[in-house]
Design an enzyme around this catalytic site. Sequence first.
Site, PDB file in Angstrom:
ATOM      1  N   ASP A  80       0.867  -1.166   0.000  1.00  0.00           N
ATOM      2  CA  ASP A  80       0.000   0.000   0.000  1.00  0.00           C
ATOM      3  C   ASP A  80       0.913   1.228   0.000  1.00  0.00           C
ATOM      4  OD1 ASP A  80      -2.465   1.551   0.413  1.00  0.00           O
ATOM      5  OD2 ASP A  80      -1.627   1.932   2.400  1.00  0.00           O
ATOM      6  N   ASP A 114      -6.876  -1.612   4.015  1.00  0.00           N
ATOM      7  CA  ASP A 114      -6.015  -2.719   3.605  1.00  0.00           C
ATOM      8  C   ASP A 114      -6.424  -4.050   4.233  1.00  0.00           C
ATOM      9  OD1 ASP A 114      -4.358  -0.830   2.253  1.00  0.00           O
ATOM     10  OD2 ASP A 114      -3.380  -0.362   4.146  1.00  0.00           O
TER      11      ASP A 114
END
Length: 344
Positions: free
Chosen positions: A45, A242
């Site tokens: 990420d 996430d």
Amino acid sequence: SPAELALATPVLIIAGVARAARSGILLKGGVFLERLAHVDTVVFDKTGTVTTGVMALAEVTTVGKVGQDEALRLAAAVEQGSEHPLARAIVAAAQQRGLAVPAADSFRALPGSGAQAVVEGRLVQIGRIDLVGPTSHSLSTPTREGTTVWLGWQGSSYAALTVTDTIRPDAAEAMSALASRGVTAYLLTGDHERAALPVATQIGIPTERVLADVRPGDKFALIEELRASGKVVAMVGDGVNDAAALAAADLGIAMGSGTDVAAETADIVLLRSELGAVVESIGLSRATLRTIRQNLAWAFGYNIAAIPLAVAGLLNPMIAGAAMAASSVLVVTNSLRLRRWRQH
């Protein structure tokens, strides 16, 4: 003797997990150390992972009668209920300007899109433009490079707030180290390409392995797609957005500076805010697997050679007993060498 066979793997796993913990790498079970050795793809990420997550407001553009301070005041009212780094930057900017931030009711986080809350009697939204709505007037395009979110109500956007972030100092070095170990890196972000591509370029991830403007479901889908193609995938993230991808990956790795949801979902938690810890964890896991193989090779080799001799009466029982004990000590000593392992 089965003694060294019984010791060959468990002692090493314990030593490996302990060695990882000393480096600020917490594994939620020995199985993850073994699984990590087989990882060939790592998906990162962007915000709070590849970047520091310490964001600062760079620019506010508005339209109509909505001034910059008014936009920032309303944005901070909504974002004070969020844990996202971007939200913290907006709230901090409002506090630095001494603005009176009103209370907000009915706060709701919208993963991958933004957030909303009732402020002074109206539902104010902040996030992606497709959440907030098109601009009702001529809103100038932000000039500063960074991540831009839109602020509005009743289906129209009235302000754009751009925040900037900094790349972690060791990010480029970590990507290079992963590549040298045969590991492929991807960059995922909900931000626009305008913010994502410069980051990828600086850290050495090719543009074809960058996915921008992705929602949490898109992250999950990419992980599933990579796994379906035969890849062993680790996902590195830090936020609520996430969580699904962390759970879907063969290994979920959470930055300890992130949210509790990410840490709870992940299999490994990095207490160090350094991407080098990802490289180190993979190196340590591979060293552990190599040593396990060495231990098993010795244990099987010893038994294959000694048992037939003992059966044939060619091996003195006293010597055999001493050799058995020495073999077990050798296996344990070889395992404990892992405690002194260093990343190269």
